[in-house]
Design an enzyme around this catalytic site. Structure first.
Site, PDB file in Angstrom:
ATOM      1  N   SER A 256       0.841  -1.191   0.000  1.00 44.49           N
ATOM      2  CA  SER A 256       0.000   0.000   0.000  1.00 44.49           C
ATOM      3  C   SER A 256       0.874   1.237   0.000  1.00 44.49           C
ATOM      4  O   SER A 256       2.053   1.190   0.309  1.00 44.49           O
ATOM      5  CB  SER A 256      -0.889   0.008   1.240  1.00 44.49           C
ATOM      6  OG  SER A 256      -0.115   0.387   2.357  1.00 44.49           O
ATOM      7  N   LYS A 257       0.260   2.355  -0.360  1.00 41.82           N
ATOM      8  CA  LYS A 257       1.002   3.605  -0.404  1.00 41.82           C
ATOM      9  C   LYS A 257       1.567   3.914   0.971  1.00 41.82           C
ATOM     10  O   LYS A 257       2.651   4.455   1.100  1.00 41.82           O
ATOM     11  CB  LYS A 257       0.080   4.741  -0.836  1.00 41.82           C
ATOM     12  CG  LYS A 257      -0.193   4.699  -2.314  1.00 41.82           C
ATOM     13  CD  LYS A 257      -0.907   5.935  -2.810  1.00 41.82           C
ATOM     14  CE  LYS A 257      -1.292   5.721  -4.255  1.00 41.82           C
ATOM     15  NZ  LYS A 257      -2.713   5.829  -4.516  1.00 41.82           N
ATOM     16  N   ARG A 258       0.813   3.547   1.999  1.00 41.44           N
ATOM     17  CA  ARG A 258       1.247   3.871   3.351  1.00 41.44           C
ATOM     18  C   ARG A 258       2.541   3.163   3.744  1.00 41.44           C
ATOM     19  O   ARG A 258       3.303   3.660   4.544  1.00 41.44           O
ATOM     20  CB  ARG A 258       0.140   3.547   4.361  1.00 41.44           C
ATOM     21  CG  ARG A 258      -0.456   4.807   4.951  1.00 41.44           C
ATOM     22  CD  ARG A 258      -1.664   4.483   5.791  1.00 41.44           C
ATOM     23  NE  ARG A 258      -2.664   3.763   5.020  1.00 41.44           N
ATOM     24  CZ  ARG A 258      -3.243   2.630   5.400  1.00 41.44           C
ATOM     25  NH1 ARG A 258      -2.919   2.085   6.543  1.00 41.44           N
ATOM     26  NH2 ARG A 258      -4.150   2.053   4.659  1.00 41.44           N
ATOM     27  N   SER A 259       2.767   1.993   3.170  1.00 47.67           N
ATOM     28  CA  SER A 259       3.961   1.248   3.575  1.00 47.67           C
ATOM     29  C   SER A 259       5.235   1.928   3.084  1.00 47.67           C
ATOM     30  O   SER A 259       6.325   1.537   3.461  1.00 47.67           O
ATOM     31  CB  SER A 259       3.882  -0.190   3.079  1.00 47.67           C
ATOM     32  OG  SER A 259       3.737  -0.208   1.681  1.00 47.67           O
ATOM     33  N   GLY A 260       5.106   2.943   2.247  1.00 48.69           N
ATOM     34  CA  GLY A 260       6.273   3.752   1.889  1.00 48.69           C
ATOM     35  C   GLY A 260       7.176   3.124   0.847  1.00 48.69           C
ATOM     36  O   GLY A 260       8.124   3.737   0.410  1.00 48.69           O
TER      37      GLY A 260
END
Ligand code: GLU
Length: 483
Positions: A255-259
């Site tokens: 996900s985008k959040r995982s960077g």
């Protein structure tokens, strides 16, 4: 044998996600391994998802990663235009859609939003979708003509029978057969006149002579519908290679959040392009031996798509970091210095020899930002604990360290050449005269000049960089602390 032609067909909707990069890389490798052509096609028919600047990101990333396309919007190879919105203007999609209508494989649909909203929905793969009830299939030719003449908005849908099955072949998954009743009469031409991705993709892959289609397995469930289109036209179906899902370390979708979801994110975090490409190549594919470091040329030579695995590929950050460290070690020194300098300058404000510091850290980092923490002691002596002087193996403790430092201080004060070699000769001479083990002197000395448990480089390297005055000052601090 016909020449292999593959395409990377991104929708310009934002960043280059790791999954996109892998598709591009594998498409490139499938073509190049067989001496074929790799093409770039921009799939921009979904005007709502179009993101300004996304096309530039695609070009920049392909160039940076070395995935050079043989044909594309900027390189005509005779199959253009290579941008779907431009292809649309040639009327190609409408022409083929009408051909399908003639064949009874597609039909005009005039249902308005209200009616469509009232249709039954079904949950397929966690998503709620509505299955069209073929209402407009029963319109007569005359009714259709009249509606068109009256300018009624319409879409064109694929006509999939409710009976029977459709079978298609994937190189990794084998033959897959689905019940036709599970397949929706998907829209081919939208009410704005644009083709859907699903339709344009088929028309373009065929008309651009694409032989192998490599893509994420989120397209696996739509593939029977594509195959029905090929068959309706009487065209050869390309070789399908659907790639396994990429997950994070917790086996969740990236996900985008995982960077670490996009190429740009990874570059921003200090990863090297070559390391990223190498790492991404192994997200689903593995060679016969256990080799892990591959240049792009080696990948071209070794890449056999039959060795792609079906099980999800885990994005292992620890492995990427390790790999990046290996690439840093292989870098030539001048290039390394150029890339390391901004990080070194973040920490080092004094007039110290940046090149010497760079040389010391090159083999000790995995990503460039690691540098900062490694070298901060060059700028300023940290406030350390004297416990650090005690080392079991070196047989040092606070007491004998104090003695050593006191003894060696005047010798170092009287010496002016603070180059590594000269310091080495001087201190080794001192050790020889004292008839003690090296560690007994070198450990306290390095501790005093660095204030750190572990450092890039030993006492001499550090003293050469910080210079005579600062070295002596730090040794005196050590003596004071130990007294
Ligand atoms: N435009 C699609 C995407 O960006 C391409 C999928 C395919 O390769 O067919 O996901």
């Amino acid at each position: 044998m016909e020449k292999i032609r593959t395409r990377y067909a991104p929708s310009p909707t934002g960043k280059m996600h790791v999954g996109n990069l892998r598709s591009a890389l594998y498409e490139f490798l499938v073509a190049k391994h067989a001496g074929g052509d790799f093409m770039l096609r921009i799939e921009d028919t979904d005007q709502e998802r179009y993101v300004e600047g996304a096309v530039d990101i695609i070009y920049r990333t392909l160039e940076k990663t070395g995935l050079v396309h043989d044909e594309g919007p900027d390189k005509d190879g005779g199959y253009g235009p290579y941008v779907q919105s431009e292809r649309m203007k040639t009327g190609i999609y409408m022409k083929y859609a009408k051909e399908l209508v003639e064949k009874g494989e597609a039909y005009y649909c005039f249902c308005d939003k209200e009616r469509l909203d009232s249709l039954k929905t079904e949950v397929v793969e966690g998503k709620e979708i509505s299955i069209y009830d073929k209402h407009c299939l029963s319109l007569t030719k005359e009714e259709v003509e009249a509606n068109l003449a009256a300018g009624k908005p319409f879409v064109i849908r694929q006509n999939i029978p409710n009976e029977g099955t459709t079978t298609f072949h994937d190189e990794l998954y084998g033959d897959i057969t689905v019940e036709n009743s599970e397949l929706d009469d998907m829209i081919l031409i939208k009410s704005d006149g644009y083709p859907t991705y699903n339709f344009a993709n088929v028309i373009d892959d065929h008309t651009m002579n694409i032989t192998h289609v490599v893509r994420g397995n989120e397209y696996l469930s739509s593939s029977p519908k594509y195959v029905r289109l090929y068959e309706a036209f009487g065209w050869d179906v390309p070789v399908y290679i659907h790639l396994p899902l990429i997950t994070d370390e917790n086996h969740k979708k990236l996900s985008k959040r995982s960077g670490h979801s996009s190429f740009e994110d990874l570059i921003e975090q200090g990863f090297l392009t070559e390391a990223i490409v190498n790492f991404v190549a192994l997200l689903g594919w593995s060679p016969e031996d256990n080799k892990e470091i591959f240049s792009l040329d080696e990948l071209i030579k070794n890449f056999d798509y039959k060795r792609i695995s079906k099980s999800p590929a885990v994005f292992d950050m620890v492995k990427l970091k390790w790999m990046n460290g290996e690439y840093i070690k292989m870098m030539d020194d001048a290039k390394f210095l150029e890339m390391a300098t901004p990080y070194i300058k973040q920490v080092i404000k004094k007039d110290l020899d940046i090149a010497k510091i760079a040389a010391l850290v090159k083999t000790r980092i995995e990503v460039f930002p690691d540098i900062c923490e490694l070298i901060d002691f060059f700028e300023e002596l940290p406030d350390y604990d004297i416990e650090m002087y005690t080392h079991k193996k070196m047989k040092t403790n606070a007491e004998n360290s104090l003695e050593t430092l006191k003894e060696i201080l005047p010798i170092l004060e009287a010496h002016d050449d603070y180059s590594i070699d000269s310091l080495h000769d001087l201190v080794m001479d001192f050790i020889a005269k004292k008839e003690v083990k090296n560690g007994l002197v070198l450990w306290p000395l390095r501790t005093a000049v660095s204030g750190k448990q572990s450092t890039p480089g030993g006492a001499f390297e550090i003293m050469e960089i910080i210079g005579k005055e600062e070295s002596l000052r730090r040794i005196k601090v050590g003596i004071e602390k130990l007294s």
